[in-house]
Design a protein around this motif. Structure first.
Motif, mmCIF file in Angstrom:
data_model
loop_
_atom_site.group_PDB
_atom_site.id
_atom_site.type_symbol
_atom_site.label_atom_id
_atom_site.label_comp_id
_atom_site.label_asym_id
_atom_site.label_seq_id
_atom_site.Cartn_x
_atom_site.Cartn_y
_atom_site.Cartn_z
ATOM 1 N N GLY A 13 0.821 -1.084 0.060
ATOM 2 C CA GLY A 13 -0.033 -0.069 0.016
ATOM 3 C C GLY A 13 0.631 1.279 -0.027
ATOM 4 O O GLY A 13 2.006 1.263 0.410
ATOM 5 N N SER A 14 0.266 2.184 -0.505
ATOM 6 C CA SER A 14 0.702 3.767 -0.488
ATOM 7 C C SER A 14 0.619 4.320 0.886
ATOM 8 O O SER A 14 -0.426 4.467 1.273
ATOM 9 C CB SER A 14 0.270 4.439 -1.465
ATOM 10 O OG SER A 14 0.823 5.774 -1.571
ATOM 11 N N ASP A 15 1.625 4.833 1.384
ATOM 12 C CA ASP A 15 1.670 5.703 2.758
ATOM 13 C C ASP A 15 1.803 7.408 2.324
ATOM 14 O O ASP A 15 2.839 7.498 1.942
ATOM 15 C CB ASP A 15 2.461 5.522 3.843
ATOM 16 C CG ASP A 15 2.554 6.501 4.784
ATOM 17 O OD1 ASP A 15 1.993 7.362 4.744
ATOM 18 O OD2 ASP A 15 3.439 6.021 5.677
ATOM 19 N N ALA A 20 5.963 4.715 5.822
ATOM 20 C CA ALA A 20 5.694 3.217 5.859
ATOM 21 C C ALA A 20 5.299 2.901 4.334
ATOM 22 O O ALA A 20 5.512 3.353 3.282
ATOM 23 C CB ALA A 20 4.671 2.700 6.755
ATOM 24 N N GLY A 21 4.977 1.564 4.484
ATOM 25 C CA GLY A 21 4.138 0.984 2.964
ATOM 26 C C GLY A 21 5.266 0.977 1.939
ATOM 27 O O GLY A 21 6.466 1.082 2.177
ATOM 28 N N THR A 44 -3.626 4.940 1.008
ATOM 29 C CA THR A 44 -4.078 5.326 1.965
ATOM 30 C C THR A 44 -3.734 7.036 2.234
ATOM 31 O O THR A 44 -2.734 7.247 1.789
ATOM 32 C CB THR A 44 -3.346 4.687 3.457
ATOM 33 O OG1 THR A 44 -1.898 5.263 3.540
ATOM 34 C CG2 THR A 44 -3.293 3.372 3.414
ATOM 35 N N GLN A 46 -2.823 9.106 5.032
ATOM 36 C CA GLN A 46 -2.440 9.121 6.311
ATOM 37 C C GLN A 46 -1.291 10.143 6.689
ATOM 38 O O GLN A 46 -0.663 10.587 5.770
ATOM 39 C CB GLN A 46 -1.899 7.544 6.770
ATOM 40 C CG GLN A 46 -0.750 7.309 6.085
ATOM 41 C CD GLN A 46 -0.185 5.930 6.653
ATOM 42 O OE1 GLN A 46 0.168 5.640 7.773
ATOM 43 N NE2 GLN A 46 -0.247 4.801 5.823
ATOM 44 N N VAL A 51 -4.160 6.913 10.256
ATOM 45 C CA VAL A 51 -4.934 6.380 8.882
ATOM 46 C C VAL A 51 -5.984 6.987 8.863
ATOM 47 O O VAL A 51 -6.966 6.646 9.520
ATOM 48 C CB VAL A 51 -4.566 5.039 8.480
ATOM 49 C CG1 VAL A 51 -5.122 4.629 7.181
ATOM 50 C CG2 VAL A 51 -3.138 4.511 8.849
ATOM 51 N N PHE A 82 1.234 -4.226 3.038
ATOM 52 C CA PHE A 82 -0.236 -4.182 3.255
ATOM 53 C C PHE A 82 -1.120 -4.700 1.959
ATOM 54 O O PHE A 82 -1.069 -4.116 0.743
ATOM 55 C CB PHE A 82 -0.558 -2.681 3.154
ATOM 56 C CG PHE A 82 -1.845 -2.406 3.647
ATOM 57 C CD1 PHE A 82 -2.278 -2.052 4.778
ATOM 58 C CD2 PHE A 82 -2.894 -2.258 2.501
ATOM 59 C CE1 PHE A 82 -3.663 -1.583 5.023
ATOM 60 C CE2 PHE A 82 -4.138 -1.832 2.801
ATOM 61 C CZ PHE A 82 -4.671 -1.755 4.238
ATOM 62 N N VAL A 109 0.697 -7.700 6.981
ATOM 63 C CA VAL A 109 0.053 -6.670 7.766
ATOM 64 C C VAL A 109 -1.397 -6.953 8.187
ATOM 65 O O VAL A 109 -2.247 -6.786 7.331
ATOM 66 C CB VAL A 109 0.000 -5.347 6.794
ATOM 67 C CG1 VAL A 109 -0.263 -4.036 7.451
ATOM 68 C CG2 VAL A 109 1.811 -5.276 6.552
ATOM 69 N N HIS A 212 7.633 4.874 12.693
ATOM 70 C CA HIS A 212 6.592 4.324 11.769
ATOM 71 C C HIS A 212 7.376 3.824 10.458
ATOM 72 O O HIS A 212 8.291 4.710 9.969
ATOM 73 C CB HIS A 212 5.962 5.571 11.479
ATOM 74 C CG HIS A 212 4.589 5.414 10.596
ATOM 75 N ND1 HIS A 212 3.909 4.151 10.719
ATOM 76 C CD2 HIS A 212 4.132 6.043 9.616
ATOM 77 C CE1 HIS A 212 3.098 4.068 9.994
ATOM 78 N NE2 HIS A 212 2.972 5.329 9.544
ATOM 79 N N ASP A 216 8.445 -2.526 7.908
ATOM 80 C CA ASP A 216 8.327 -2.389 6.483
ATOM 81 C C ASP A 216 9.763 -2.256 6.104
ATOM 82 O O ASP A 216 10.097 -2.904 5.077
ATOM 83 C CB ASP A 216 7.755 -1.185 5.718
ATOM 84 C CG ASP A 216 6.374 -1.168 6.308
ATOM 85 O OD1 ASP A 216 5.390 -1.160 5.772
ATOM 86 O OD2 ASP A 216 6.154 -1.071 7.650
HETATM 87 O O1 PXL Z 1 3.755 -0.445 8.558
HETATM 88 C C1 PXL Z 1 2.702 -1.301 8.109
HETATM 89 C C2 PXL Z 1 2.246 -0.476 6.996
HETATM 90 C C3 PXL Z 1 2.172 -0.979 5.744
HETATM 91 N N1 PXL Z 1 1.655 -0.363 4.793
HETATM 92 C C4 PXL Z 1 0.755 0.811 4.670
HETATM 93 C C5 PXL Z 1 0.906 1.210 6.107
HETATM 94 C C6 PXL Z 1 1.263 0.587 6.984
HETATM 95 C C7 PXL Z 1 1.090 1.159 8.355
HETATM 96 O O2 PXL Z 1 0.634 2.316 8.686
HETATM 97 O O3 PXL Z 1 -0.054 2.383 6.164
HETATM 98 C C8 PXL Z 1 0.161 1.485 3.643
#
Ligand code: PXL
Length: 268
Positions: A13-15, A20-21, A44, A46, A51, A82, A109, A212, A216
């Motif tokens: 997933g994208s943070d 993260a991610g 996401t 976040q 988030v 994720f 995750v 954070h 990952d």
């Molecule tokens: O840290 C686990 C993680 C992985 N991937 C995404 C996340 C998180 C935790 O916030 O947002 C996209």
């Protein structure tokens, strides 16, 4: 052909906050000299505090990304982060069975930063039945190890329970298990099992709220070191060192108002 970088792919997933991610994975890989690629499962909204929203991409679109990348570039190693949906786990495992990467690191995750389960039992079952059997290494934290092994967390945190959890995880088909991030007074302790032996792998405990994306980063670094030819235990200890350096350098940072990221580019 000389001087080709290893190719590594994250399915994650994208943070939006970049901590993260897939952002943590790509930053890690750039510093380690690996060529990073990303198949996005979800986006996401976040920051360092929370988030706020998640949008999942469709299984067909995730599959199209996987086919695009793997039919051309291929990958020397793949990591999953994720995923959060049984349908996505199904298309990812179908593609992985076709393209068979030399190494697959599955970072399950399943819990939020408070250790609470984020998804339904269906997602856990999909991990157990479809993804873990394909993995060369899985890197759950303690609550995730408890969920995947179907044992109570307080039991898993005792020596006998830890051994039972590790046995159950191996029985699902994964030859290597790394349970991450138990905290002692002075040390962070990861436990590694290769199916024969259980190794206690401590790293110094750091007083910081900027962690954070540390899980990952650890699994991404292991993935790159495996692709670069390091044997499993060596890849893990190198990745622990890389992650500890990045966390130590970020300890004085105040980038957001909550739990901040790591300084991936600060290595000794
Ligand atoms: O840290 C686990 C993680 C992985 N991937 C995404 C996340 C998180 C935790 O916030 O947002 C996209």
């Amino acid at each position: 052909m000389r001087n080709q970088p290893v190719k590594v792919l994250t399915i994650a997933g994208s943070d939006s906050g970049g901590a993260a991610g897939l952002q943590a994975d790509l930053k890690t890989w750039t510093i380690l000299g690996a060529y990073g690629m990303s198949v996005i499962t979800a986006v996401t909204a976040q920051n360092s505090i929370q988030v706020n929203e998640i949008q999942f991409l469709s299984p067909d679109f995730v599959s199209a990304q996987l086919e695009s990348v793997l039919s051309d570039y291929g990958a020397d190693a793949i990591k999953t982060g994720f995923i959060g949906s049984a349908e996505l786990i199904a298309v990812i495992s179908q593609n992985l069975r076709i393209y068979k990467p030399p190494f697959l690191v599955v970072d399950p995750v399943l819990v939020n930063q408070h250790g609470n389960a984020m998804f339904s039992q269906e997602v856990t079952l999909a991990y157990r039945n479809q993804l873990l059997p394909l993995a060369d290494l899985i890197t759950p934290n303690w609550p995730e190890a408890a969920i995947l092994s179907n044992l109570p967390l307080d039991h898993v945190q005792e020596q006998q329970g830890l051994v039972s959890a590790v046995e159950r995880l191996h029985a699902l088909g994964t030859p290597n298990v790394l349970i991450t991030g138990n905290t002692d007074i002075e040390e962070m302790i990861d436990w590694f099992s290769d199916g024969d032996q259980l190794f206690r792998l401590p790293t110094p405990r750091l007083e910081t709220k900027n962690r954070h994306g540390s899980g990952d980063t650890l699994s991404a670094a292991i993935c790159a070191f495996l692709a670069q030819g390091h044997p499993m235990p060596d890849a893990i200890t190198r990745a622990q060192h890389f992650t500890a350096n990045a966390m130590r350098a970020a300890a004085p940072w105040q980038l957001g108002h909550g739990h901040g990221p790591l300084a991936h580019f600060s290595q000794d």
